[in-house]
Design a protein around this motif. Structure first.
Motif, PDB file in Angstrom:
ATOM      1  N   LEU A  63       1.147 -15.415  -9.054  1.00  0.00           N
ATOM      2  CA  LEU A  63       1.008 -14.390 -10.117  1.00  0.00           C
ATOM      3  C   LEU A  63       0.080 -14.656 -11.119  1.00  0.00           C
ATOM      4  CD1 LEU A  63       4.960 -14.743 -11.058  1.00  0.00           C
ATOM      5  CD2 LEU A  63       3.707 -12.870  -9.796  1.00  0.00           C
ATOM      6  N   SER A  64      -0.628 -15.862 -11.230  1.00  0.00           N
ATOM      7  CA  SER A  64      -1.866 -15.868 -12.022  1.00  0.00           C
ATOM      8  C   SER A  64      -3.078 -15.008 -11.405  1.00  0.00           C
ATOM      9  CB  SER A  64      -2.092 -17.231 -12.229  1.00  0.00           C
ATOM     10  OG  SER A  64      -1.277 -18.329 -13.124  1.00  0.00           O
ATOM     11  N   HIS A  65      -3.077 -15.495 -10.048  1.00  0.00           N
ATOM     12  CA  HIS A  65      -4.152 -14.692  -9.150  1.00  0.00           C
ATOM     13  C   HIS A  65      -3.925 -13.128  -9.421  1.00  0.00           C
ATOM     14  CE1 HIS A  65      -6.831 -13.554  -6.027  1.00  0.00           C
ATOM     15  NE2 HIS A  65      -6.042 -12.817  -5.628  1.00  0.00           N
ATOM     16  N   ILE A  66      -2.896 -12.414  -9.449  1.00  0.00           N
ATOM     17  CA  ILE A  66      -2.537 -11.333  -9.745  1.00  0.00           C
ATOM     18  C   ILE A  66      -3.059 -10.928 -11.256  1.00  0.00           C
ATOM     19  CG2 ILE A  66      -0.794  -9.459  -9.994  1.00  0.00           C
ATOM     20  CD1 ILE A  66       0.632 -10.890  -7.852  1.00  0.00           C
ATOM     21  N   ASN A  67      -2.722 -11.707 -12.111  1.00  0.00           N
ATOM     22  CA  ASN A  67      -3.099 -11.259 -13.699  1.00  0.00           C
ATOM     23  C   ASN A  67      -4.971 -11.433 -13.636  1.00  0.00           C
ATOM     24  OD1 ASN A  67      -2.698 -11.075 -16.160  1.00  0.00           O
ATOM     25  ND2 ASN A  67      -2.876 -13.356 -16.647  1.00  0.00           N
ATOM     26  N   ASP A  68      -5.452 -12.562 -12.944  1.00  0.00           N
ATOM     27  CA  ASP A  68      -6.726 -12.523 -12.936  1.00  0.00           C
ATOM     28  C   ASP A  68      -7.504 -11.376 -12.447  1.00  0.00           C
ATOM     29  OD1 ASP A  68      -6.681 -14.731 -13.978  1.00  0.00           O
ATOM     30  OD2 ASP A  68      -6.873 -16.017 -12.334  1.00  0.00           O
TER      31      ASP A  68
ATOM     32  N   GLU B 214       8.082  -8.487  -5.463  1.00  0.00           N
ATOM     33  CA  GLU B 214       9.462  -8.884  -4.889  1.00  0.00           C
ATOM     34  C   GLU B 214       9.182  -9.932  -3.731  1.00  0.00           C
ATOM     35  OE1 GLU B 214      12.940  -7.020  -2.518  1.00  0.00           O
ATOM     36  OE2 GLU B 214      12.123  -5.810  -4.082  1.00  0.00           O
ATOM     37  N   LEU B 215       8.253  -9.487  -2.613  1.00  0.00           N
ATOM     38  CA  LEU B 215       7.871 -10.474  -1.781  1.00  0.00           C
ATOM     39  C   LEU B 215       7.095 -11.656  -2.194  1.00  0.00           C
ATOM     40  CD1 LEU B 215       7.458 -10.663   1.399  1.00  0.00           C
ATOM     41  CD2 LEU B 215       5.176  -9.571   1.035  1.00  0.00           C
ATOM     42  N   ILE B 216       6.394 -11.686  -3.132  1.00  0.00           N
ATOM     43  CA  ILE B 216       5.696 -12.957  -3.810  1.00  0.00           C
ATOM     44  C   ILE B 216       6.911 -13.894  -4.231  1.00  0.00           C
ATOM     45  CG2 ILE B 216       4.376 -13.714  -5.427  1.00  0.00           C
ATOM     46  CD1 ILE B 216       2.551 -11.415  -5.478  1.00  0.00           C
ATOM     47  N   VAL B 217       7.786 -13.252  -4.869  1.00  0.00           N
ATOM     48  CA  VAL B 217       8.751 -14.373  -5.436  1.00  0.00           C
ATOM     49  C   VAL B 217       9.838 -14.895  -4.267  1.00  0.00           C
ATOM     50  CG1 VAL B 217      11.078 -14.077  -7.107  1.00  0.00           C
ATOM     51  CG2 VAL B 217       8.940 -12.960  -7.942  1.00  0.00           C
TER      52      VAL B 217
ATOM     53  N   TYR C  90       0.826  -1.135   0.034  1.00  0.00           N
ATOM     54  CA  TYR C  90      -0.074  -0.118   0.086  1.00  0.00           C
ATOM     55  C   TYR C  90       0.818   1.230  -0.016  1.00  0.00           C
ATOM     56  CZ  TYR C  90      -3.683  -3.094   0.830  1.00  0.00           C
ATOM     57  OH  TYR C  90      -4.960  -3.992   1.014  1.00  0.00           O
ATOM     58  N   THR C  91       0.430   2.217  -0.697  1.00  0.00           N
ATOM     59  CA  THR C  91       1.132   3.360  -0.871  1.00  0.00           C
ATOM     60  C   THR C  91       0.530   4.585   0.120  1.00  0.00           C
ATOM     61  OG1 THR C  91      -0.164   4.128  -2.757  1.00  0.00           O
ATOM     62  CG2 THR C  91       1.942   3.265  -3.145  1.00  0.00           C
TER      63      THR C  91
ATOM     64  N   PRO D 167      -3.660  -0.290  -5.162  1.00  0.00           N
ATOM     65  CA  PRO D 167      -2.672  -1.051  -4.233  1.00  0.00           C
ATOM     66  C   PRO D 167      -2.417  -2.092  -5.091  1.00  0.00           C
ATOM     67  CG  PRO D 167      -5.097  -1.597  -3.590  1.00  0.00           C
ATOM     68  CD  PRO D 167      -4.950  -0.562  -4.606  1.00  0.00           C
ATOM     69  N   LEU D 168      -0.800  -1.981  -5.248  1.00  0.00           N
ATOM     70  CA  LEU D 168      -0.254  -3.129  -6.053  1.00  0.00           C
ATOM     71  C   LEU D 168       0.345  -4.030  -5.316  1.00  0.00           C
ATOM     72  CD1 LEU D 168       1.604  -0.635  -8.536  1.00  0.00           C
ATOM     73  CD2 LEU D 168      -0.734  -1.905  -9.068  1.00  0.00           C
TER      74      LEU D 168
END
Length: 188
Positions: A96-101, A79-82, A66-67, A74-75
């Motif tokens: 990453l697929s969830h983010i894409n969805d 880095e944390l996911i990887v 969160y910014t 909110p992106l």
């Protein structure tokens, strides 16, 4: 002299627990719970909480950064996911697929809202035009009604008689300033 460790000897090593935790987290998306781990692996909750609490807490951290500015989206923290799923490619692909969805769903929602906004703008424009026409019609009627008091206007507009007339019975009331008597419903 060899020092013995206190307590019962471990049946499962920490590396085995980590492997089971990675498998569990890749199979079950969402928050990792001690109860869920116990049900899935047969290893008691207290073992998981004592020996793998840091890893479980790290897995349960939100993947969104969160910014300070609330206007921005909110992106996800890539880095944390990887970092969290570096050893498990299957879970990394799922995250990453969830983010894409989510991004695709937001894009589709944006398109839908743009189309709806466009149709609402068209309706607003039509209503504005309709209101302008109605205002013009009202002005024309007002001019006719008020102008009917003048003989020249009646002759020009081909009106037979004055549309606004004060008859003898309401002449006194029309020239009176006693509003309470004229409008009793308003002044109760």
């Amino acid at each position: 002299m060899i020092s013995k460790s206190k307590g019962r000897p471990q049946k499962v090593s920490d590396n085995e627990l980590r492997k089971m935790l990675v498998e569990y987290s890749s199979d079950y998306l969402g928050k990792v719970t001690y109860l869920g781990l116990e049900r899935e692996t047969g290893i008691k909750r207290h073992v998981w909480s004592r020996r793998m609490s840091k890893e479980i807490d790290r897995l349960n951290e939100p993947l969104i950064s969160y910014t300070d500015n609330d206007d921005k989206l909110p992106l996800p923290n890539i880095e944390l996911i990887v970092e969290q799923h570096f050893e498990n490619k299957k879970h990394l692909v799922q995250a990453l697929s969830h983010i894409n969805d989510v991004v695709q769903a937001l894009y589709d929602q944006n398109l839908t809202l743009k189309n709806k906004n466009h149709s609402l703008e068209e309706k607003l424009e039509q209503q504005t035009d309709k209101n302008k026409k109605l205002d013009q019609t009202i002005k024309e009627y007002e001019e006719i009604i008020v102008g009917s008091a003048y003989g020249v206007v009646r002759k020009d507009k081909k009106i037979k008689k004055n549309l606004v007339s004060i008859e003898a019975q309401n002449e006194v009331a029309a020239t009176s300033l006693n509003f309470k008597k004229m409008f009793p419903n308003i002044f109760n």
